[in-house]
Design a protein around this motif. Structure first.
Motif, PDB file in Angstrom:
ATOM      1  N   VAL A 109      -1.854   3.148  -6.284  1.00  0.00           N
ATOM      2  CA  VAL A 109      -0.847   2.680  -5.323  1.00  0.00           C
ATOM      3  C   VAL A 109       0.532   2.665  -5.984  1.00  0.00           C
ATOM      4  CG1 VAL A 109      -0.085   0.744  -3.884  1.00  0.00           C
ATOM      5  CG2 VAL A 109      -2.509   1.365  -3.951  1.00  0.00           C
ATOM      6  N   SER A 110       0.599   2.258  -7.237  1.00  0.00           N
ATOM      7  CA  SER A 110       1.884   2.251  -7.964  1.00  0.00           C
ATOM      8  C   SER A 110       2.445   3.659  -8.104  1.00  0.00           C
ATOM      9  CB  SER A 110       1.711   1.630  -9.351  1.00  0.00           C
ATOM     10  OG  SER A 110       1.450   0.267  -9.240  1.00  0.00           O
ATOM     11  N   ILE A 111       1.587   4.617  -8.404  1.00  0.00           N
ATOM     12  CA  ILE A 111       2.036   6.010  -8.536  1.00  0.00           C
ATOM     13  C   ILE A 111       2.590   6.509  -7.211  1.00  0.00           C
ATOM     14  CG2 ILE A 111       1.220   8.390  -8.851  1.00  0.00           C
ATOM     15  CD1 ILE A 111      -0.723   7.199 -11.011  1.00  0.00           C
TER      16      ILE A 111
ATOM     17  N   CYS B 238      -7.557  10.437  -4.069  1.00  0.00           N
ATOM     18  CA  CYS B 238      -7.364   9.024  -3.759  1.00  0.00           C
ATOM     19  C   CYS B 238      -5.892   8.737  -3.455  1.00  0.00           C
ATOM     20  CB  CYS B 238      -7.845   8.163  -4.922  1.00  0.00           C
ATOM     21  SG  CYS B 238      -7.686   6.393  -4.626  1.00  0.00           S
ATOM     22  N   GLN B 239      -5.000   9.283  -4.236  1.00  0.00           N
ATOM     23  CA  GLN B 239      -3.570   9.085  -4.024  1.00  0.00           C
ATOM     24  C   GLN B 239      -3.110   9.704  -2.707  1.00  0.00           C
ATOM     25  OE1 GLN B 239      -2.154  10.822  -7.661  1.00  0.00           O
ATOM     26  NE2 GLN B 239      -2.587   8.986  -8.865  1.00  0.00           N
ATOM     27  N   LYS B 240      -3.687  10.847  -2.359  1.00  0.00           N
ATOM     28  CA  LYS B 240      -3.357  11.457  -1.056  1.00  0.00           C
ATOM     29  C   LYS B 240      -3.771  10.537   0.075  1.00  0.00           C
ATOM     30  CE  LYS B 240      -3.773  16.253  -2.531  1.00  0.00           C
ATOM     31  NZ  LYS B 240      -4.528  17.502  -2.430  1.00  0.00           N
ATOM     32  N   MET B 241      -4.954   9.950  -0.048  1.00  0.00           N
ATOM     33  CA  MET B 241      -5.442   9.046   0.988  1.00  0.00           C
ATOM     34  C   MET B 241      -4.518   7.830   1.112  1.00  0.00           C
ATOM     35  SD  MET B 241      -9.386   7.728   1.410  1.00  0.00           S
ATOM     36  CE  MET B 241      -9.911   9.182   0.522  1.00  0.00           C
ATOM     37  N   ILE B 242      -4.083   7.294  -0.005  1.00  0.00           N
ATOM     38  CA  ILE B 242      -3.146   6.166  -0.011  1.00  0.00           C
ATOM     39  C   ILE B 242      -1.842   6.576   0.674  1.00  0.00           C
ATOM     40  CG2 ILE B 242      -1.690   4.716  -1.502  1.00  0.00           C
ATOM     41  CD1 ILE B 242      -4.119   4.783  -3.512  1.00  0.00           C
TER      42      ILE B 242
ATOM     43  N   PHE C 137       3.557  -2.060  -1.449  1.00  0.00           N
ATOM     44  CA  PHE C 137       2.374  -1.584  -0.740  1.00  0.00           C
ATOM     45  C   PHE C 137       1.075  -2.074  -1.352  1.00  0.00           C
ATOM     46  CE2 PHE C 137       5.569   1.764   0.141  1.00  0.00           C
ATOM     47  CZ  PHE C 137       5.669   1.553   1.504  1.00  0.00           C
ATOM     48  N   GLN C 138       1.149  -2.795  -2.465  1.00  0.00           N
ATOM     49  CA  GLN C 138      -0.060  -3.215  -3.174  1.00  0.00           C
ATOM     50  C   GLN C 138      -0.993  -4.046  -2.303  1.00  0.00           C
ATOM     51  OE1 GLN C 138      -1.185  -2.202  -5.994  1.00  0.00           O
ATOM     52  NE2 GLN C 138       0.603  -1.243  -6.876  1.00  0.00           N
ATOM     53  N   ASP C 139      -0.454  -4.878  -1.415  1.00  0.00           N
ATOM     54  CA  ASP C 139      -1.291  -5.748  -0.591  1.00  0.00           C
ATOM     55  C   ASP C 139      -2.075  -4.987   0.475  1.00  0.00           C
ATOM     56  OD1 ASP C 139      -0.378  -7.914  -2.004  1.00  0.00           O
ATOM     57  OD2 ASP C 139       1.109  -8.509  -0.504  1.00  0.00           O
ATOM     58  N   GLY C 140      -1.764  -3.714   0.655  1.00  0.00           N
ATOM     59  CA  GLY C 140      -2.435  -2.926   1.677  1.00  0.00           C
ATOM     60  C   GLY C 140      -3.674  -2.213   1.179  1.00  0.00           C
TER      61      GLY C 140
END
Length: 133
Positions: free
Chosen positions: A14-16, A68-72, A2-5
């Motif tokens: 994103v990694s988490i 931020c993680q929730k948004m991701i 998912f990193q490219d998104g």
């Protein structure tokens, strides 16, 4: 995967989230579609899967993430193969003060055929009005 998104500065978050997605789905066949969506944003190509095939997260697991993680997570699950899951996560995303990097996910869902999600998106955005911080 998912990193490219997402922008590079979000790599750790994103990694988490990606790790949690894979952990939550360890007993389930998981996959992403071969088709991808691409946008050019802030001098960078943003690319994410057209569909993901993952089991949805529990609300309790989502509560353990930072904003931020929730948004991701909501962006990732807005690509779910299940329309109800897409709708749930799009609604959650739209209720936040989302960042510019989330806009490609919102735009993409607006060109899809699920009328209920489109109506929900329109209603939430209409109530919020345009706001630029």
């Amino acid at each position: 995967m998912f990193q490219d998104g997402f922008p590079n500065y979000l790599r750790k978050d994103v990694s988490i989230v990606s790790g949690m997605v894979l952990y939550e789905n360890h007993n389930t066949k998981i996959d992403v579609s071969e088709d991808s969506i691409q946008y050019y944003q802030d001098n960078t190509w943003i690319r994410f899967p057209y569909r993901i095939y993952y089991t949805d997260f529990s609300d309790e697991a989502i509560d353990n993430l930072n904003p931020c993680q929730k948004m991701i997570l909501h962006c990732i699950y807005s690509r779910s193969c299940d329309g109800y899951v897409r709708q749930k996560h799009m609604y959650s995303l739209l209720r936040t003060c989302y960042e510019d990097w989330a806009i490609p996910y919102i735009v993409k869902i607006c060109d899809e055929y699920v009328l209920e999600i489109l109506e929900l998106t329109y209603e939430v955005l209409k109530r919020a009005g345009y706001r630029k911080d």
